[in-house]
Design a protein around this motif. Sequence first.
Motif, mmCIF file in Angstrom:
data_model
loop_
_atom_site.group_PDB
_atom_site.id
_atom_site.type_symbol
_atom_site.label_atom_id
_atom_site.label_comp_id
_atom_site.label_asym_id
_atom_site.label_seq_id
_atom_site.Cartn_x
_atom_site.Cartn_y
_atom_site.Cartn_z
ATOM 1 N N ARG A 164 0.844 -1.188 0.000
ATOM 2 C CA ARG A 164 0.000 0.000 0.000
ATOM 3 C C ARG A 164 0.876 1.233 0.000
ATOM 4 O O ARG A 164 2.073 1.145 0.237
ATOM 5 C CB ARG A 164 -0.937 0.001 1.208
ATOM 6 N N CYS A 165 0.261 2.372 -0.278
ATOM 7 C CA CYS A 165 0.992 3.622 -0.375
ATOM 8 C C CYS A 165 0.244 4.681 0.431
ATOM 9 O O CYS A 165 -0.943 4.923 0.183
ATOM 10 C CB CYS A 165 1.092 4.038 -1.845
ATOM 11 N N GLU A 166 0.913 5.306 1.402
ATOM 12 C CA GLU A 166 0.268 6.317 2.246
ATOM 13 C C GLU A 166 0.272 7.662 1.524
ATOM 14 O O GLU A 166 1.318 8.144 1.091
ATOM 15 C CB GLU A 166 0.975 6.432 3.591
ATOM 16 N N GLY A 202 -2.743 8.236 7.766
ATOM 17 C CA GLY A 202 -3.714 7.165 7.954
ATOM 18 C C GLY A 202 -4.506 6.802 6.725
ATOM 19 O O GLY A 202 -5.421 5.974 6.805
ATOM 20 N N PHE A 218 -4.365 5.249 2.902
ATOM 21 C CA PHE A 218 -3.499 4.429 2.068
ATOM 22 C C PHE A 218 -4.227 4.013 0.788
ATOM 23 O O PHE A 218 -5.418 3.682 0.824
ATOM 24 C CB PHE A 218 -3.073 3.157 2.809
ATOM 25 N N ARG A 242 -6.798 4.001 8.205
ATOM 26 C CA ARG A 242 -6.326 3.423 9.465
ATOM 27 C C ARG A 242 -6.483 4.447 10.577
ATOM 28 O O ARG A 242 -5.609 5.294 10.813
ATOM 29 C CB ARG A 242 -4.866 2.996 9.348
#
Length: 308
Positions: A199-201, A205, A207, A224
């Motif tokens: 995943r890529c932020e 929080g 992504f 998140r």
Amino acid sequence: MSAVDPDRAALSTAAPAWGLGNIVVRRVDEIELPPQTGPWLLPQVTREVLDEAAWLRPDFADTDVPRLASHSFAVEAGGLRIIVDTGIGNGRTRDNPAWDGLHTDYLERLTAAGYPPESVDLVINTHLHTDHVGWNTHRDDGNWTPTFPGARYLTSRAEWDYWAGTALDAARRQMFRDSVHPVHDSGQYDLIDVPEHGRCEVAPGVFLVPAPGHTPGQVAVELRGSERTALITGDSVHHPVQLSHPHLTSRVDIDSAQAVRTRNRLLAALADTDTLLLGSHFPPPTAGTVRRDDGRYRLVPERGTEIL
């Protein structure tokens, strides 16, 4: 699909919300899609298929057909206002009569939910389909201009590159002209390299999770929070019936086999956890947790509440 009244009211006057601790996500309605949408989009979903998952009724299906909706998710995270997908949009020329010349009060609903366009910091397009990019722009003195003047717009680089290298039909060229290219030309589009695995932020929080199949570069959006996690599906799951029958595909999936693999992967990771699933086309109550159910999956709905 048959036409729908372009002035048809949105699903709700409120913007139901789900709290994840330090992140809040709200549903902002555009329109309920007409009953013909379900059989057209998901032709394998017959009454008999719906009967096998009695939990779908009355919220997610009528007697014979699945129900679908168009909405955005408005997210507060890390002090940022974020919009995930922007629906169909008003005043567009579209081949689909249910989407052609639409006139809704979407922007008023967005503002009432606390997201006036000028306050939005980030817009995420899970993929570049007509019903996910429409409110990227609006008419201003006869020109299509970005609706959110201070926002960065994000999509995956794989998604952008696919469409940039594809011969587009007339309808899709029109969509790119009015809803995508004006944002790119303004310099507001950022293309994100999303890893094939992982995943890529893109915000605290928030992504991007790879979810290919429906389109090659589609992403889901994972939130998140400090107390809970949520996943916004994009079109990796069009309707809750696909929890019970993950093998059922959409007629507009570009790679249906990959779409099934993606759906199975996401559902297996969500099953029997506290993670909230938020369906990008699920009608109210829109959200719920995924539970294993006699060799299949089902959605246990969670209705949003008013969060100030």
